[in-house]
Design a protein around this motif. Sequence first.
Motif, PDB file in Angstrom:
ATOM      1  N   TYR A   1      -1.432  -9.485   4.667  1.00  0.00           N
ATOM      2  CA  TYR A   1      -0.489  -8.452   5.104  1.00  0.00           C
ATOM      3  C   TYR A   1       0.378  -7.962   3.943  1.00  0.00           C
TER       4      TYR A   1
ATOM      5  N   LEU B   1      -1.765  -5.613   1.937  1.00  0.00           N
ATOM      6  CA  LEU B   1      -1.899  -4.335   2.629  1.00  0.00           C
ATOM      7  C   LEU B   1      -0.605  -3.528   2.542  1.00  0.00           C
ATOM      8  N   LEU B   2       0.535  -4.209   2.696  1.00  0.00           N
ATOM      9  CA  LEU B   2       1.818  -3.531   2.602  1.00  0.00           C
ATOM     10  C   LEU B   2       2.031  -2.956   1.209  1.00  0.00           C
TER      11      LEU B   2
ATOM     12  N   VAL C   1      -0.084   0.140   0.851  1.00  0.00           N
ATOM     13  CA  VAL C   1       0.492   1.253   1.609  1.00  0.00           C
ATOM     14  C   VAL C   1       1.635   1.885   0.828  1.00  0.00           C
TER      15      VAL C   1
ATOM     16  N   ILE D   1       1.609   5.627  -0.191  1.00  0.00           N
ATOM     17  CA  ILE D   1       2.507   6.486   0.578  1.00  0.00           C
ATOM     18  C   ILE D   1       3.702   6.961  -0.250  1.00  0.00           C
TER      19      ILE D   1
END
Length: 286
Positions: free
Chosen positions: A20, A23-24, A27, A31
């Motif tokens: 996680y 993935l964060l 992102v 983003i």
Amino acid sequence: MKEHHSSIKRQRHVRLALTYLLLLFMVVVIIYPLLWTIGASFNSGNSLISTSLIPENPTTGHYSRLFANEGTLLYGQWYINSLKISFFTMLLSLVSVSMTAYAFSRFRFTGRKNGLTLFLLLQMIPQFSALIAIFVLAQMLGLINSHWLLILIYVGGQIPMNTYLLKGYFDSIPRDLDESAKIDGASSTRIFLQIILPLSRPMLAVVAMNGFTGPLGDFALSSVLLRNPEYYTLPIGLYKLVTDKMGASYTTFAAGAILISIPIALVFLSLQKHFVSGLTAGGTKG
């Protein structure tokens, strides 16, 4: 026994937490620049130094300026040029690549292996290495500022890699289907159009996406062939926008960059269900 079970469970939680976190991190990496570009497009002024992620005085003036046709800023024309080139590159790539891949997958002919090897070698040659030859050829043919010459060059560049992808997918389709169709009197053309292509929609979606997005991200090749502002594509026009010593506007550039993503997003959403499965299904078999 309980300690062993507890240790396994703890390791699983650690791996899940690390996954996680990764993935964060990805992102944020993806983003954050996008959010900054969106924020810059609504900031007043022309410099990025005074911009912020959340504009204090948001304005849509940069978007209005793009379509105001001020001087050499012909953003609307550049947008149409880019969409035209991308659409026809996608269409012609689908036709040429599907036929080439079908020939290499289903037929055995002299030079087949050499042809596949040549395609593999062509993928290793960077496109910009042929810029001088392409420019000289365009001058000899009188095709400077020709969108159609640029489209044909893009299509030719799409053939080697996409042929390998699509051939691998065609190879995974059982040949028994071909044999059954031939027994019923179907020709190779009918087998190709009515059996092979419908079963290959996932990989055809990948080829279509590659063909559409390629021209929208190209600067080097298009800048060699397109010299007049009215023939520019979006990458050339936006580059000229920020390199203008007298009127460089990075915030207007940000607004133009955001608008480029709209057709790409629409094409991706329309092909998404085929695109994801096609990426995992296409192997390259010899």
